[in-house]
Design a protein around this motif. Structure first.
Motif, PDB file in Angstrom:
ATOM      1  N   GLY A   1       0.819  -1.210   0.000  1.00 22.28           N
ATOM      2  CA  GLY A   1       0.000   0.000   0.000  1.00 22.28           C
ATOM      3  C   GLY A   1       0.849   1.254   0.000  1.00 22.28           C
ATOM      4  O   GLY A   1       2.052   1.214   0.270  1.00 22.28           O
ATOM      5  N   ASP A   2       0.199   2.390  -0.318  1.00 27.74           N
ATOM      6  CA  ASP A   2       0.951   3.657  -0.315  1.00 27.74           C
ATOM      7  C   ASP A   2       0.276   4.693   0.588  1.00 27.74           C
ATOM      8  O   ASP A   2       0.199   5.875   0.268  1.00 27.74           O
ATOM      9  N   PHE A   3      -0.220   4.248   1.739  1.00 28.59           N
ATOM     10  CA  PHE A   3      -0.820   5.163   2.702  1.00 28.59           C
ATOM     11  C   PHE A   3       0.223   6.139   3.244  1.00 28.59           C
ATOM     12  O   PHE A   3       1.319   5.721   3.630  1.00 28.59           O
ATOM     13  N   ASP A   4      -0.110   7.407   3.296  1.00 29.19           N
ATOM     14  CA  ASP A   4       0.671   8.418   4.000  1.00 29.19           C
ATOM     15  C   ASP A   4       0.016   8.581   5.364  1.00 29.19           C
ATOM     16  O   ASP A   4      -1.051   9.186   5.486  1.00 29.19           O
TER      17      ASP A   4
ATOM     18  N   ASP B   1      -9.113  14.709   1.113  1.00 27.00           N
ATOM     19  CA  ASP B   1      -9.494  13.902  -0.043  1.00 27.00           C
ATOM     20  C   ASP B   1      -8.223  13.269  -0.599  1.00 27.00           C
ATOM     21  O   ASP B   1      -7.239  13.993  -0.870  1.00 27.00           O
ATOM     22  N   GLN B   2      -8.226  11.987  -0.808  1.00 26.36           N
ATOM     23  CA  GLN B   2      -6.988  11.331  -1.255  1.00 26.36           C
ATOM     24  C   GLN B   2      -7.278   9.971  -1.881  1.00 26.36           C
ATOM     25  O   GLN B   2      -8.273   9.315  -1.566  1.00 26.36           O
ATOM     26  N   MET B   3      -6.396   9.567  -2.779  1.00 23.73           N
ATOM     27  CA  MET B   3      -6.464   8.265  -3.428  1.00 23.73           C
ATOM     28  C   MET B   3      -5.329   7.405  -2.891  1.00 23.73           C
ATOM     29  O   MET B   3      -4.178   7.863  -2.786  1.00 23.73           O
ATOM     30  N   VAL B   4      -5.643   6.171  -2.556  1.00 21.65           N
ATOM     31  CA  VAL B   4      -4.644   5.232  -2.032  1.00 21.65           C
ATOM     32  C   VAL B   4      -4.728   3.945  -2.835  1.00 21.65           C
ATOM     33  O   VAL B   4      -5.818   3.510  -3.214  1.00 21.65           O
TER      34      VAL B   4
ATOM     35  N   GLY C   1      -2.736  -3.032  -6.314  1.00 28.80           N
ATOM     36  CA  GLY C   1      -3.217  -2.668  -7.641  1.00 28.80           C
ATOM     37  C   GLY C   1      -4.617  -2.094  -7.672  1.00 28.80           C
ATOM     38  O   GLY C   1      -5.114  -1.726  -8.744  1.00 28.80           O
ATOM     39  N   HIS C   2      -5.275  -2.000  -6.530  1.00 34.97           N
ATOM     40  CA  HIS C   2      -6.622  -1.453  -6.449  1.00 34.97           C
ATOM     41  C   HIS C   2      -6.549  -0.018  -5.917  1.00 34.97           C
ATOM     42  O   HIS C   2      -5.839   0.252  -4.942  1.00 34.97           O
ATOM     43  N   GLY C   3      -7.283   0.890  -6.540  1.00 39.34           N
ATOM     44  CA  GLY C   3      -7.329   2.263  -6.078  1.00 39.34           C
ATOM     45  C   GLY C   3      -8.557   2.510  -5.219  1.00 39.34           C
ATOM     46  O   GLY C   3      -9.668   2.076  -5.556  1.00 39.34           O
ATOM     47  N   PHE C   4      -8.380   3.217  -4.102  1.00 30.28           N
ATOM     48  CA  PHE C   4      -9.486   3.533  -3.201  1.00 30.28           C
ATOM     49  C   PHE C   4      -9.454   5.020  -2.876  1.00 30.28           C
ATOM     50  O   PHE C   4      -8.423   5.534  -2.412  1.00 30.28           O
ATOM     51  N   PHE C   5     -10.565   5.689  -3.109  1.00 29.18           N
ATOM     52  CA  PHE C   5     -10.662   7.119  -2.806  1.00 29.18           C
ATOM     53  C   PHE C   5     -11.257   7.300  -1.414  1.00 29.18           C
ATOM     54  O   PHE C   5     -12.288   6.723  -1.080  1.00 29.18           O
ATOM     55  N   PHE C   6     -10.556   8.092  -0.597  1.00 21.59           N
ATOM     56  CA  PHE C   6     -11.042   8.435   0.736  1.00 21.59           C
ATOM     57  C   PHE C   6     -11.335   9.928   0.771  1.00 21.59           C
ATOM     58  O   PHE C   6     -10.453  10.753   0.496  1.00 21.59           O
TER      59      PHE C   6
END
Length: 333
Positions: free
Chosen positions: A244-247, A273-276, A280-285
């Motif tokens: 994952g690429d969570f900040d 607002d951010q995309m993670v 390989g799956h994108g999730f918008f928060f």
């Protein structure tokens, strides 16, 4: 007792020496991936709390148990020290001790001391590293104790090792972990534990009691930020294990008391607002969107006893501290 004396029973029923249990980590990682992807694909988003306890999370939780604000471990330990002999006198001995969730082993050691002769100790936990550490710690302090850890989800375990069938059984479920289950889940767990432990079994359960939010909220949102780090470690674990690429600086820990439901609710909140991306799956928060990570249900003694009765258990006795913060509740089939 050495490591070679400790056997681990794997979910498929085969046995292995303790250090040969490593292949189960792959299954655990697959479970984690499936739960994260499914939890992020739904709304509201969630990550099951059983995934808190990787090596980093387990260490952080041990730090939490030492915090001034976090009363459950301290009070439950005192109850075991104070009433251990009385608890032992309340059950027919000897009994195989079956623990649901291994923990650190400290409270288990107090109970073993109180029980005296324990034919075997069977801890059940999905977190293999924590299970190993607890078993080693206990084996060093109880040299003649036979330890047979079972790497499994204790809510789904359907059979115990054969040696458990030769003796009466005492279940142990400490730390108010039963509060992580909703009422119906808790009832199902108690009914399943009754089937697993069998006729004439006893069950000692740590149950957190209802109290003022001024005590509850600090216990789940300490001033040192350890609980926040514990919660956010779920995102760090996704980064470590699932690419994952969570900040983490763009998310925050939140602890809320739901008075109507009688429970603490724990969330991770998106600060923007951010995309993670995960596997390989994108999730918008969206900003302020929550990821639900844990509930901690609180009970009165009478409420929990009624729940236990509905699952087939007969309440025997409850021990509480003078401030009525926490209880140890003994049940019997």
């Amino acid at each position: 007792m050495t490591d070679s004396d400790i056997s681990v029973e794997l979910p498929n029923g085969s046995e292995a020496l303790f250090d040969d249990a490593r292949p189960t980590f792959n299954r655990s990682r697959d479970d984690f991936e499936a739960a994260v992807l499914a939890g992020f694909a739904r709304w509201p988003r969630r990550i099951p709390c059983r995934f808190f306890y990787d090596a980093v999370g387990s260490d952080l939780f041990e730090q939490i148990t030492q915090l001034e604000e976090y009363y459950p471990t301290r009070v439950e330990t005192t109850l075991l020290e104070t009433y251990g002999a009385e608890i032992a006198q309340s059950v027919e001995l000897p009994r195989v001790l079956v623990e649901f969730g291994s923990g650190s082993g400290r409270k288990t050691s107090l109970l073993i001391d109180a029980l005296g002769e324990v034919p075997a100790y069977i801890p059940i936990d999905i977190a293999a590293e924590s299970l190993q550490a607890a078993a080693r710690w206990l084996s060093a302090r109880h040299a003649n104790l036979s330890i047979v850890p079972l790497i499994a989800d204790f809510t789904k375990t359907r059979a115990l090792p054969k040696l458990a069938k030769r003796h009466l059984r005492l279940g142990f479920f400490s730390g108010s972990t039963i509060g992580n289950l909703g009422h119906e889940e808790a009832r199902a767990f108690l009914a399943g534990a009754a089937r697993l432990l069998g006729k004439d079994s006893a069950f000692l359960i740590g149950v957190d009691l209802k109290k003022d939010a001024s005590i509850l909220i600090p216990a789940y949102n300490d001033k040192a930020g350890v609980t926040a780090a514990f919660n956010l470690n779920l995102l760090a674990r996704i980064n470590r294990e699932l690419g994952g690429d969570f900040d983490l600086s763009r998310f925050a820990h939140e602890a809320v008391y739901n008075a109507r439901a009688g429970r603490m609710e724990i969330y991770i909140v998106s600060l923007a607002d951010q995309m993670v991306r995960v596997k390989g799956h994108g999730f918008f928060f969206a900003k302020d969107e929550r990821i639900h990570t844990e509930n901690s249900q609180k009970y009165t003694v009478a409420e929990f006893q009624a729940l236990a009765r509905s699952a087939g258990w007969g309440p025997v006795k409850a021990w509480t501290d003078p401030a009525n913060l926490f209880s140890l509740q003994l049940l019997q089939l």
